[in-house]
Motif scaffolding. Sequence first.
Motif, PDB file in Angstrom:
ATOM      1  N   LEU A   1     -12.270   4.987  -2.006  1.00  0.00           N
ATOM      2  CA  LEU A   1     -10.780   4.274  -1.534  1.00  0.00           C
ATOM      3  C   LEU A   1     -10.269   3.751  -2.750  1.00  0.00           C
ATOM      4  N   VAL A   2     -10.953   2.858  -3.459  1.00  0.00           N
ATOM      5  CA  VAL A   2     -10.532   2.016  -4.728  1.00  0.00           C
ATOM      6  C   VAL A   2      -9.864   3.045  -5.860  1.00  0.00           C
ATOM      7  N   SER A   3     -10.567   4.094  -6.007  1.00  0.00           N
ATOM      8  CA  SER A   3     -10.204   4.954  -7.062  1.00  0.00           C
ATOM      9  C   SER A   3      -8.957   5.764  -6.700  1.00  0.00           C
ATOM     10  N   THR A   4      -8.519   5.748  -5.180  1.00  0.00           N
ATOM     11  CA  THR A   4      -7.435   6.670  -4.938  1.00  0.00           C
ATOM     12  C   THR A   4      -6.160   5.625  -4.828  1.00  0.00           C
ATOM     13  N   PRO A   5      -5.501   5.554  -6.019  1.00  0.00           N
ATOM     14  CA  PRO A   5      -4.168   4.834  -5.984  1.00  0.00           C
ATOM     15  C   PRO A   5      -3.427   4.545  -4.532  1.00  0.00           C
ATOM     16  N   SER A   6      -3.018   3.549  -4.267  1.00  0.00           N
ATOM     17  CA  SER A   6      -2.157   3.534  -2.865  1.00  0.00           C
ATOM     18  C   SER A   6      -1.521   2.421  -3.101  1.00  0.00           C
ATOM     19  N   VAL A   7      -0.530   2.184  -3.896  1.00  0.00           N
ATOM     20  CA  VAL A   7       0.391   1.055  -4.073  1.00  0.00           C
ATOM     21  C   VAL A   7       1.619   1.457  -2.877  1.00  0.00           C
ATOM     22  N   SER A   8       2.143   0.468  -2.387  1.00  0.00           N
ATOM     23  CA  SER A   8       2.763   0.455  -1.227  1.00  0.00           C
ATOM     24  C   SER A   8       4.078   1.524  -1.214  1.00  0.00           C
ATOM     25  N   GLY A   9       4.048   2.365  -0.400  1.00  0.00           N
ATOM     26  CA  GLY A   9       5.051   3.619  -0.876  1.00  0.00           C
ATOM     27  C   GLY A   9       4.714   4.669  -1.344  1.00  0.00           C
ATOM     28  N   ASP A  10       3.402   4.442  -1.724  1.00  0.00           N
ATOM     29  CA  ASP A  10       2.753   5.640  -2.347  1.00  0.00           C
ATOM     30  C   ASP A  10       1.275   5.877  -1.784  1.00  0.00           C
ATOM     31  N   GLU A  11       1.301   6.006  -0.306  1.00  0.00           N
ATOM     32  CA  GLU A  11      -0.315   5.964   0.256  1.00  0.00           C
ATOM     33  C   GLU A  11      -0.479   7.517   0.472  1.00  0.00           C
ATOM     34  N   GLY A  12       0.479   8.423   0.301  1.00  0.00           N
ATOM     35  CA  GLY A  12       0.158  10.016   0.717  1.00  0.00           C
ATOM     36  C   GLY A  12      -0.989  10.425   0.436  1.00  0.00           C
ATOM     37  N   ASN A  13      -1.826  10.296  -0.845  1.00  0.00           N
ATOM     38  CA  ASN A  13      -3.004  10.694  -1.075  1.00  0.00           C
ATOM     39  C   ASN A  13      -4.125  10.170  -0.402  1.00  0.00           C
ATOM     40  N   ILE A  14      -4.170   8.742  -0.159  1.00  0.00           N
ATOM     41  CA  ILE A  14      -5.432   8.130   0.265  1.00  0.00           C
ATOM     42  C   ILE A  14      -5.240   8.361   1.728  1.00  0.00           C
ATOM     43  N   ALA A  15      -4.192   8.637   2.468  1.00  0.00           N
ATOM     44  CA  ALA A  15      -4.068   8.885   3.783  1.00  0.00           C
ATOM     45  C   ALA A  15      -4.646  10.437   3.911  1.00  0.00           C
TER      46      ALA A  15
ATOM     47  N   GLN B   1      -5.174  10.953  13.974  1.00  0.00           N
ATOM     48  CA  GLN B   1      -3.559  11.175  14.086  1.00  0.00           C
ATOM     49  C   GLN B   1      -2.814  10.654  13.064  1.00  0.00           C
ATOM     50  N   ARG B   2      -1.788  11.072  12.798  1.00  0.00           N
ATOM     51  CA  ARG B   2      -1.072  10.543  11.679  1.00  0.00           C
ATOM     52  C   ARG B   2       0.300  10.376  11.761  1.00  0.00           C
ATOM     53  N   GLU B   3       1.034   9.209  11.456  1.00  0.00           N
ATOM     54  CA  GLU B   3       2.322   8.991  11.393  1.00  0.00           C
ATOM     55  C   GLU B   3       2.941   8.371   9.780  1.00  0.00           C
ATOM     56  N   GLY B   4       3.568   9.200   9.226  1.00  0.00           N
ATOM     57  CA  GLY B   4       3.840   8.644   7.937  1.00  0.00           C
ATOM     58  C   GLY B   4       2.477   8.624   6.993  1.00  0.00           C
ATOM     59  N   ASN B   5       2.045   7.679   6.414  1.00  0.00           N
ATOM     60  CA  ASN B   5       1.041   7.450   5.647  1.00  0.00           C
ATOM     61  C   ASN B   5      -0.035   6.657   6.344  1.00  0.00           C
TER      62      ASN B   5
ATOM     63  N   LEU C   1      -9.686  -1.681  22.792  1.00  0.00           N
ATOM     64  CA  LEU C   1      -9.465  -2.372  21.494  1.00  0.00           C
ATOM     65  C   LEU C   1      -9.164  -1.832  20.352  1.00  0.00           C
ATOM     66  N   LEU C   2      -8.507  -2.462  19.445  1.00  0.00           N
ATOM     67  CA  LEU C   2      -7.864  -2.217  18.277  1.00  0.00           C
ATOM     68  C   LEU C   2      -8.545  -2.883  17.071  1.00  0.00           C
ATOM     69  N   LEU C   3      -9.219  -1.837  16.036  1.00  0.00           N
ATOM     70  CA  LEU C   3      -9.182  -2.621  14.765  1.00  0.00           C
ATOM     71  C   LEU C   3      -8.517  -1.842  13.781  1.00  0.00           C
ATOM     72  N   LEU C   4      -7.837  -2.894  12.918  1.00  0.00           N
ATOM     73  CA  LEU C   4      -6.726  -2.370  12.235  1.00  0.00           C
ATOM     74  C   LEU C   4      -7.016  -2.967  10.770  1.00  0.00           C
ATOM     75  N   SER C   5      -6.577  -2.188   9.706  1.00  0.00           N
ATOM     76  CA  SER C   5      -6.327  -2.744   8.363  1.00  0.00           C
ATOM     77  C   SER C   5      -5.493  -1.842   7.620  1.00  0.00           C
ATOM     78  N   HIS C   6      -5.415  -2.101   6.391  1.00  0.00           N
ATOM     79  CA  HIS C   6      -4.317  -1.328   5.634  1.00  0.00           C
ATOM     80  C   HIS C   6      -4.740  -0.739   4.248  1.00  0.00           C
ATOM     81  N   LEU C   7      -4.063   0.421   4.028  1.00  0.00           N
ATOM     82  CA  LEU C   7      -4.497   1.389   3.025  1.00  0.00           C
ATOM     83  C   LEU C   7      -3.817   0.943   1.806  1.00  0.00           C
ATOM     84  N   ASP C   8      -2.524   0.376   1.700  1.00  0.00           N
ATOM     85  CA  ASP C   8      -1.883   0.228   0.601  1.00  0.00           C
ATOM     86  C   ASP C   8      -2.143  -1.098  -0.250  1.00  0.00           C
ATOM     87  N   THR C   9      -1.991  -1.107  -1.399  1.00  0.00           N
ATOM     88  CA  THR C   9      -2.382  -2.568  -2.302  1.00  0.00           C
ATOM     89  C   THR C   9      -1.009  -2.809  -2.844  1.00  0.00           C
ATOM     90  N   VAL C  10      -0.958  -3.909  -3.437  1.00  0.00           N
ATOM     91  CA  VAL C  10       0.367  -4.409  -4.423  1.00  0.00           C
ATOM     92  C   VAL C  10       0.022  -3.632  -5.729  1.00  0.00           C
TER      93      VAL C  10
END
Length: 355
Positions: free
Chosen positions: A10-24, A39-43, A57-66
């Motif tokens: 996960l860390v070695s797959t770059p995913s700066v906000s707006g560029d999360e296609g590869n990690i998704a 299921q997928r919507e955008g990235n 129950l929802l468990l939520l986190s985010h794929l993007d980084t600064v």
Amino acid sequence: MNPVQLLELLVSTPSVSGDEGNIATSLSGILSREGFRIQREGNSIWFTIGKRERPHLLLLSHLDTVPPCAGWNSDPFKAHIDHRKLIGLGANDAKGSVAAIILTAREIQDRHYEGSITFAFVADEERGGEGIRAIKPQLGHIDAAVVGEPTGLQVCTAQRGLLILRCTAHGKASHAAHAHLGENAIHKAARDISRLAAMEFEAYEDLGATRPEVTQITGGLARNQVPDRCEFFADLRTTPNLDHATVADEIGAMLESEVAIHSHRYEPISTNASETVVRAALEVVDASAGIGSVTTSDWAFLKGIPAVKVGPGDTNRSHRPNEYLLLSELEKGVAFYSRFIHTYFRMAAKEVAHV
Ligand SMILES: [Zn+2]
């Protein structure tokens, strides 16, 4: 793939906000091969375990980084391990939470609970919350949520919001030598900024008071002209006892400058201590009360859903060079989320039985 390999990937797959296609895409591939129906919507991606029963129950986190900042001693986009620390951009915020939640999903994949669980990993958290806002209408009714962010596994039951005000001081231009013919907008702004610096809104629990911070200012066209306009911004990290429109009105009434709301979508949020999600999380960490969090997150977009923010890592390591997660924190994160799910459904089933 073991827990460390998953976080490394996960860390070695770059995913700066707006560029999360590869990690998704790569995460969808891994999870699909493990039998989850993605299921997928955008990235942003998600999957549900259980037959859409309630409680949900929802468990939520985010794929993007600064984006990476200056000061890194290694390639921020290449995870490496040093002294039981996994170092790399996003290791702490929030790929450690993502990895721990995925490992938990794997662990409980074949268990049966009286209810259903959606696991969601969204894009664009660091930039405006577009990811969660796009998928939320597709998740169905949610009874409770856990937002995975680095809190040192402390249970956050309140979160500050963010209100940005744009203030404009209007004056009258004149030659600086004939200042009596003009009206100095910068002087007016300076008086208002002093008023803001002295202002304090009512404190809320352990989060304390809210104070405006003036963060940007522009004004004046020439060094020899009385300026007719000065614009400045005030940043307010609001607490759950405050309403954004009321705060803006109160400030507007106190200032000579014109006050407009520039951004208000990150509303402050809190969850009552009596909610099952809070009691279950506190029982797991053996704490008597939740704490307040000063940083915003996608929780702001889950208004109306009882939720807590909790995850492995330390918020002080976020958005800084040489960000890391201890491998022991990753293990404790997995233990927390799986014990939490178990405790939540046990409590929820008891409550239904008592009705
Ligand atoms: Zn985060």
